[in-house]
Design a protein around this motif. Structure first.
Motif, PDB file in Angstrom:
ATOM      1  N   SER A  78      24.378 -15.386  17.888  1.00  8.13           N
ATOM      2  CA  SER A  78      25.259 -15.515  16.729  1.00  8.13           C
ATOM      3  C   SER A  78      25.580 -16.969  16.445  1.00  8.13           C
ATOM      4  CB  SER A  78      26.560 -14.731  16.963  1.00  8.13           C
ATOM      5  OG  SER A  78      26.363 -13.354  16.778  1.00  8.13           O
ATOM      6  N   SER A 210      31.299 -16.121   7.395  1.00 17.30           N
ATOM      7  CA  SER A 210      30.502 -15.095   6.731  1.00 17.30           C
ATOM      8  C   SER A 210      29.228 -14.785   7.515  1.00 17.30           C
ATOM      9  CB  SER A 210      30.156 -15.548   5.310  1.00 17.30           C
ATOM     10  OG  SER A 210      29.292 -14.625   4.678  1.00 17.30           O
ATOM     11  N   TRP A 212      28.736 -15.362  10.725  1.00 15.48           N
ATOM     12  CA  TRP A 212      29.109 -14.817  12.029  1.00 15.48           C
ATOM     13  C   TRP A 212      29.387 -13.307  11.937  1.00 15.48           C
ATOM     14  CZ3 TRP A 212      29.465 -17.069  16.883  1.00 15.48           C
ATOM     15  CH2 TRP A 212      30.183 -16.376  17.851  1.00 15.48           C
ATOM     16  N   ASN A 213      29.968 -12.875  10.816  1.00 16.11           N
ATOM     17  CA  ASN A 213      30.352 -11.471  10.658  1.00 16.11           C
ATOM     18  C   ASN A 213      29.258 -10.604  10.035  1.00 16.11           C
ATOM     19  OD1 ASN A 213      32.944 -11.916  11.699  1.00 16.11           O
ATOM     20  ND2 ASN A 213      33.766 -12.475   9.698  1.00 16.11           N
ATOM     21  N   THR A 231      27.420  -8.855  16.258  1.00 12.62           N
ATOM     22  CA  THR A 231      27.772  -7.701  15.426  1.00 12.62           C
ATOM     23  C   THR A 231      26.888  -6.503  15.731  1.00 12.62           C
ATOM     24  OG1 THR A 231      26.359  -8.687  13.702  1.00 12.62           O
ATOM     25  CG2 THR A 231      28.739  -9.045  13.523  1.00 12.62           C
ATOM     26  N   THR A 258      36.438 -12.209  17.728  1.00 13.73           N
ATOM     27  CA  THR A 258      37.400 -12.621  16.713  1.00 13.73           C
ATOM     28  C   THR A 258      38.236 -13.821  17.131  1.00 13.73           C
ATOM     29  OG1 THR A 258      37.565 -10.320  15.995  1.00 13.73           O
ATOM     30  CG2 THR A 258      39.282 -11.809  15.236  1.00 13.73           C
TER      31      THR A 258
END
Length: 283
Positions: A78, A210, A212-213, A231, A258
């Protein structure tokens, strides 16, 4: 009486504003708080709906980083993907936004509208043809198969934000640098670029978060743990034992993923606020 009534109204307005802010804060933090609480519950208590765990345990975190877990590798993936997307988007976005803000040409507003429309385009609509294209190129299960689509999703919004920021900057400083003999590239590097740091920094953080998620593209393009981001890894978690539901480990992994973003925002909140509100130099 009028002074007293005015003070009552002022204090009432302040109290109402504080109450509204408190409700928004609770609404935003409640999911994260419940995720933290759930991550500290052992598997036997995960569905008891208590506000606090009766027997707090780190067993879920141990399972996330335990032997046989690829979560550390997923964190690295990630980081590589998000950092690459951010760097590429910023390099292209800064030059594109500067050109759109500085140059006056026919159809400029149409180009800006096109960038904004692209940022709203549903990614699922292009997922199948992109997957087929990358499969033909042999790119499935590679970093570039996730980096390139993520750049396509994040770049339009980045260009739009940076264009607004560049357009609000005092171009007289660039003109003064040109008058002193600086070339256009020198004026950009030594005058405009340093002044644009708050806006670029803010946009970079938004792009990084953005990327990363992102889940949809990563779930389709990554098929082995070697390149899977967090994710996808979280979605494929198993429980503490093979008979457990993976909710506890998923919550623990969600907290781990998070917290760095929260720390990043807290550390650079002043720069973020400055970039979102200043739009240029202060007088």
């Amino acid at each position: 009486m009028s002074t007293t009534a005015h003070e009552v109204r002022r204090w009432g307005g302040t109290a109402g504003l504080l109450l509204a802010n408190g409700l928004v804060l609770v609404f935003c933090l409640a999911p994260f708080g419940w995720m933290v609480v759930s991550s500290l519950k052992p598997p036997a208590e995960i569905f008891d709906n208590r506000l606090l765990p009766a027997n707090p345990s780190l067993v879920n975190y141990a399972a996330v980083f335990g032997s046989g877990s690829d979560f550390t590798l997923a964190l690295r993936n990630s980081l590589v993907i998000s950092a690459s997307v951010t760097v590429i988007s910023m390099v292209i976005g800064v030059f594109a936004a500067y050109a759109l803000a500085r140059l006056k040409f026919r159809g400029r507003n149409l180009v800006l509208g096109f960038f904004l429309a692209m940022s709203m385009f549903p990614g699922v609509a292009i997922l199948s043809p992109v997957f087929q294209l990358f499969a033909d190129w042999g790119w499935i299960n590679t970093y570039q198969s996730m980096i390139i689509p993520d750049v396509g999703f994040s770049l339009p919004l980045g260009v739009w934000v940076l264009t607004t920021f560049f357009a609000a900057m005092p171009w007289e400083l660039e003109a003064a640098a040109r008058t002193d003999g600086a070339t256009p590239s020198q004026a950009f590097r030594h005058v405009i670029l340093p002044l644009s740091v708050p806006g670029v920094f803010t946009t970079a953080i938004l792009v990084f978060i953005s990327a990363w998620n992102e889940f949809m593209v990563a779930n389709s393009m990554s098929q082995t743990p070697d390149v899977q981001p967090v994710t996808v890894a979280i979605a494929k978690f198993t429980g503490v034992s093979q008979f457990d539901q993976p909710f506890g480990t998923q919550m623990a992994a969600g907290v781990v993923v998070t917290v760095p973003l929260v720390i990043l925002v807290l550390l650079f909140q002043r720069r973020i606020i400055s970039g979102l509100t200043a739009g240029g130099v202060k007088g």
